[in-house]
Motif scaffolding. Structure first.
Motif, PDB file in Angstrom:
ATOM      1  N   LEU A   1      -2.292  -3.811  54.219  1.00 43.99           N
ATOM      2  CA  LEU A   1      -2.889  -3.070  53.139  1.00 43.99           C
ATOM      3  C   LEU A   1      -2.541  -1.509  52.908  1.00 43.99           C
ATOM      4  N   ILE A   2      -1.893  -0.982  53.789  1.00 42.81           N
ATOM      5  CA  ILE A   2      -1.817   0.354  53.993  1.00 42.81           C
ATOM      6  C   ILE A   2      -1.255   1.179  52.717  1.00 42.81           C
ATOM      7  N   ALA A   3      -0.349   0.429  52.046  1.00 44.00           N
ATOM      8  CA  ALA A   3       0.474   1.042  50.907  1.00 44.00           C
ATOM      9  C   ALA A   3      -0.680   1.356  49.782  1.00 44.00           C
ATOM     10  N   VAL A   4      -2.022   0.724  49.918  1.00 50.47           N
ATOM     11  CA  VAL A   4      -2.617   1.006  48.823  1.00 50.47           C
ATOM     12  C   VAL A   4      -4.149   1.552  49.096  1.00 50.47           C
TER      13      VAL A   4
ATOM     14  N   ASP B   1      -8.449  22.524  59.904  1.00 47.19           N
ATOM     15  CA  ASP B   1      -7.414  22.459  58.635  1.00 47.19           C
ATOM     16  C   ASP B   1      -6.146  21.789  58.929  1.00 47.19           C
ATOM     17  N   SER B   2      -6.015  20.804  57.985  1.00 48.32           N
ATOM     18  CA  SER B   2      -4.743  19.956  58.316  1.00 48.32           C
ATOM     19  C   SER B   2      -3.717  20.184  57.295  1.00 48.32           C
ATOM     20  N   THR B   3      -3.656  21.300  56.372  1.00 45.20           N
ATOM     21  CA  THR B   3      -2.850  21.612  55.403  1.00 45.20           C
ATOM     22  C   THR B   3      -1.335  21.460  55.751  1.00 45.20           C
ATOM     23  N   GLU B   4      -1.091  21.938  56.778  1.00 43.01           N
ATOM     24  CA  GLU B   4       0.402  21.798  57.413  1.00 43.01           C
ATOM     25  C   GLU B   4       0.760  20.287  57.325  1.00 43.01           C
ATOM     26  N   GLU B   5      -0.107  19.368  58.193  1.00 37.65           N
ATOM     27  CA  GLU B   5       0.361  18.196  58.243  1.00 37.65           C
ATOM     28  C   GLU B   5       0.480  17.506  57.055  1.00 37.65           C
ATOM     29  N   SER B   6      -0.405  17.852  55.872  1.00 40.38           N
ATOM     30  CA  SER B   6      -0.292  17.498  54.409  1.00 40.38           C
ATOM     31  C   SER B   6       0.686  17.617  53.966  1.00 40.38           C
ATOM     32  N   GLN B   7       1.070  18.733  53.985  1.00 42.88           N
ATOM     33  CA  GLN B   7       2.553  19.139  53.399  1.00 42.88           C
ATOM     34  C   GLN B   7       3.644  18.245  53.754  1.00 42.88           C
ATOM     35  N   GLY B   8       3.753  17.896  54.979  1.00 43.22           N
ATOM     36  CA  GLY B   8       4.608  16.880  55.665  1.00 43.22           C
ATOM     37  C   GLY B   8       4.415  15.662  55.107  1.00 43.22           C
ATOM     38  N   PHE B   9       3.242  15.040  54.794  1.00 42.53           N
ATOM     39  CA  PHE B   9       2.897  13.858  54.338  1.00 42.53           C
ATOM     40  C   PHE B   9       3.561  13.666  52.833  1.00 42.53           C
ATOM     41  N   PHE B  10       3.447  14.704  51.941  1.00 42.13           N
ATOM     42  CA  PHE B  10       3.730  14.777  50.572  1.00 42.13           C
ATOM     43  C   PHE B  10       5.273  14.977  50.728  1.00 42.13           C
ATOM     44  N   GLU B  11       5.955  15.777  51.452  1.00 40.33           N
ATOM     45  CA  GLU B  11       7.342  15.819  51.553  1.00 40.33           C
ATOM     46  C   GLU B  11       7.948  14.449  51.957  1.00 40.33           C
ATOM     47  N   LYS B  12       7.490  13.789  52.758  1.00 33.60           N
ATOM     48  CA  LYS B  12       8.112  12.576  53.127  1.00 33.60           C
ATOM     49  C   LYS B  12       7.748  11.574  51.955  1.00 33.60           C
ATOM     50  N   MET B  13       6.715  11.545  51.442  1.00 34.57           N
ATOM     51  CA  MET B  13       6.668  10.465  50.351  1.00 34.57           C
ATOM     52  C   MET B  13       7.741  10.693  49.050  1.00 34.57           C
ATOM     53  N   THR B  14       7.502  11.954  48.797  1.00 31.20           N
ATOM     54  CA  THR B  14       8.483  12.285  47.708  1.00 31.20           C
ATOM     55  C   THR B  14      10.102  12.097  48.267  1.00 31.20           C
ATOM     56  N   ALA B  15      10.305  12.421  49.462  1.00 36.07           N
ATOM     57  CA  ALA B  15      11.644  12.390  49.920  1.00 36.07           C
ATOM     58  C   ALA B  15      12.080  10.613  49.749  1.00 36.07           C
ATOM     59  N   GLN B  16      11.207   9.902  50.255  1.00 35.94           N
ATOM     60  CA  GLN B  16      11.580   8.658  50.082  1.00 35.94           C
ATOM     61  C   GLN B  16      11.564   7.848  48.747  1.00 35.94           C
ATOM     62  N   MET B  17      10.596   8.773  47.669  1.00 32.09           N
ATOM     63  CA  MET B  17      10.599   8.033  46.425  1.00 32.09           C
ATOM     64  C   MET B  17      12.086   8.608  45.684  1.00 32.09           C
ATOM     65  N   THR B  18      12.649   9.679  46.246  1.00 33.47           N
ATOM     66  CA  THR B  18      14.035  10.106  45.681  1.00 33.47           C
ATOM     67  C   THR B  18      15.067   9.314  46.128  1.00 33.47           C
TER      68      THR B  18
ATOM     69  N   THR C   1      14.773   6.368  47.369  1.00 34.83           N
ATOM     70  CA  THR C   1      14.936   4.807  47.426  1.00 34.83           C
ATOM     71  C   THR C   1      14.275   4.443  45.905  1.00 34.83           C
ATOM     72  N   GLY C   2      13.869   5.309  45.212  1.00 33.19           N
ATOM     73  CA  GLY C   2      13.368   5.066  43.961  1.00 33.19           C
ATOM     74  C   GLY C   2      11.849   4.358  44.013  1.00 33.19           C
ATOM     75  N   ARG C   3      11.446   4.151  45.137  1.00 31.18           N
ATOM     76  CA  ARG C   3      10.323   3.502  45.218  1.00 31.18           C
ATOM     77  C   ARG C   3       9.239   4.555  46.237  1.00 31.18           C
ATOM     78  N   SER C   4       7.926   4.398  45.820  1.00 33.48           N
ATOM     79  CA  SER C   4       7.099   5.061  46.691  1.00 33.48           C
ATOM     80  C   SER C   4       6.329   3.953  47.703  1.00 33.48           C
ATOM     81  N   PRO C   5       6.281   5.282  49.213  1.00 36.94           N
ATOM     82  CA  PRO C   5       5.618   4.176  50.093  1.00 36.94           C
ATOM     83  C   PRO C   5       4.058   3.826  49.928  1.00 36.94           C
ATOM     84  N   VAL C   6       3.533   4.518  48.690  1.00 38.06           N
ATOM     85  CA  VAL C   6       2.098   3.842  48.338  1.00 38.06           C
ATOM     86  C   VAL C   6       2.197   3.355  47.028  1.00 38.06           C
ATOM     87  N   ILE C   7       1.411   2.501  46.781  1.00 37.76           N
ATOM     88  CA  ILE C   7       1.577   1.772  45.244  1.00 37.76           C
ATOM     89  C   ILE C   7       0.205   2.169  44.624  1.00 37.76           C
TER      90      ILE C   7
END
Ligand SMILES: C[S@@+](CC[C@H](N)C(=O)[O-])C[C@H]1O[C@@H](n2cnc3c(N)ncnc32)[C@H](O)[C@@H]1O
Length: 272
Positions: free
Chosen positions: A38-41, A214-231, A233-239
């Motif tokens: 269920l982790i994608a959602v 403060d986890s801002t640095e790690e949060s930046q990595g979280f979104f960078e990884k997500m958008t890189a994957q979207m670019t 594969t055309g798909r998001s790791p989360v739904i």
């Protein structure tokens, strides 16, 4: 205001059915699901399940604990802690569609007897004084203007020795938040507090700050990884588009900028 927040998250009122369809088309057997499926959602906050487990570690939980999750969403954090510690978790959330989906998904993975979800407002909790051994809230207060009431309510329903773990998106020093974001399409339902405001709000509600991270640095990595994957594969790791709709890719792109330019910060407060 509360209605506008609930409708922001209610794009899909048959959410459990939509999630079940996605799981089936990904080849999952619905009779053999685990929480990992269920982790994608279901962990609807920045840094996902890792962030939930970090809070769990700080909350002194065991199999006898009764935990309140304020703004429980689709119930991922509640299930993660129930599975990790054998504890009982009660979730409360403004959005009825999320409470219904959270209940269905918990039954799918056999955790229905450990977790329960109730529709309600964080600023007016439907629980007796000193009910819970611990409480948490993750990425909820940015939708709530009356944060003073929210934290007073959390203090009221917690036992005196209870830990309150807060993991939230805060206003950063880099400028105004760029919209849309996952919690709001425009500023009308967005109420991000600054780190200084958060400290005052929590201490004014009677909490002592035991730890601030403060986890801002790690949060930046979280979104960078997500958008890189979207670019790529055309798909998001989360739904999350299942309940946020077609705006979700734009929300994710804005979050990369919001966090990179420090328009937002992610911070955890462990309070006693
Ligand atoms: C970004 S989601 C986070 C959900 C969950 N905490 C998680 O991390 O997976 C924000 C949640 O806050 C809930 N929410 C917003 N305002 C609320 C309020 N006044 N009382 C209770 N829940 C609220 C929304 O319905 C939504 O489920």
């Amino acid at each position: 205001m509360a209605d506008n927040v609930a409708s922001h998250y209610s794009e899909n009122i048959k959410l459990a059915d939509a999630i079940a369809d996605k799981l089936r088309s990904a080849g999952k057997d619905l009779n053999k699901l685990t929480t990992a499926d269920l982790i994608a959602v279901d962990e609807f906050h920045i840094r996902g399940r890792k962030a939930t487990l970090e809070l769990g570690e700080k909350m002194n939980l065991n199999a006898h604990s009764h935990v309140l999750d304020i703004g429980s969403g689709l119930g991922g954090p509640a299930r993660t802690l129930a599975e990790a510690y054998g504890c009982r978790v009660t979730g409360i959330d403004l959005t009825q569609a999320f409470c219904d989906a959270a209940t269905a998904m918990s039954n799918w993975v056999g955790l229905g007897s450990h977790v329960s979800f109730k529709q309600g407002d964080a600023t007016n909790l439907p629980f007796e004084n000193q009910t819970f051994d611990a409480a948490m809230t993750m990425h909820v207060a940015m939708n709530i203007a009356a944060k003073d009431k929210m934290y007073l309510e959390a203090r009221r329903v917690l036992k005196p020795s209870g830990v309150f773990a807060v993991y939230d998106v805060l206003q950063g020093e880099g400028g105004e938040v760029l919209y849309p974001v996952p919690w709001a399409r425009d500023p009308s339902i967005s109420h991000v507090a600054t780190p200084d405001e958060m400290k005052s709000l929590l201490t004014n509600a009677g909490f002592k700050l035991l730890d601030v991270q403060d986890s801002t640095e790690e949060s930046q990595g979280f979104f960078e990884k997500m958008t890189a994957q979207m670019t790529k594969t055309g798909r998001s790791p989360v739904i999350w588009h299942l309940f946020l709709g077609d705006d979700f890719p734009a929300m994710a792109r804005n979050q990369v900028r919001n966090v990179t330019e420090r328009r937002i910060r992610t911070v955890t407060y462990i309070c006693g």
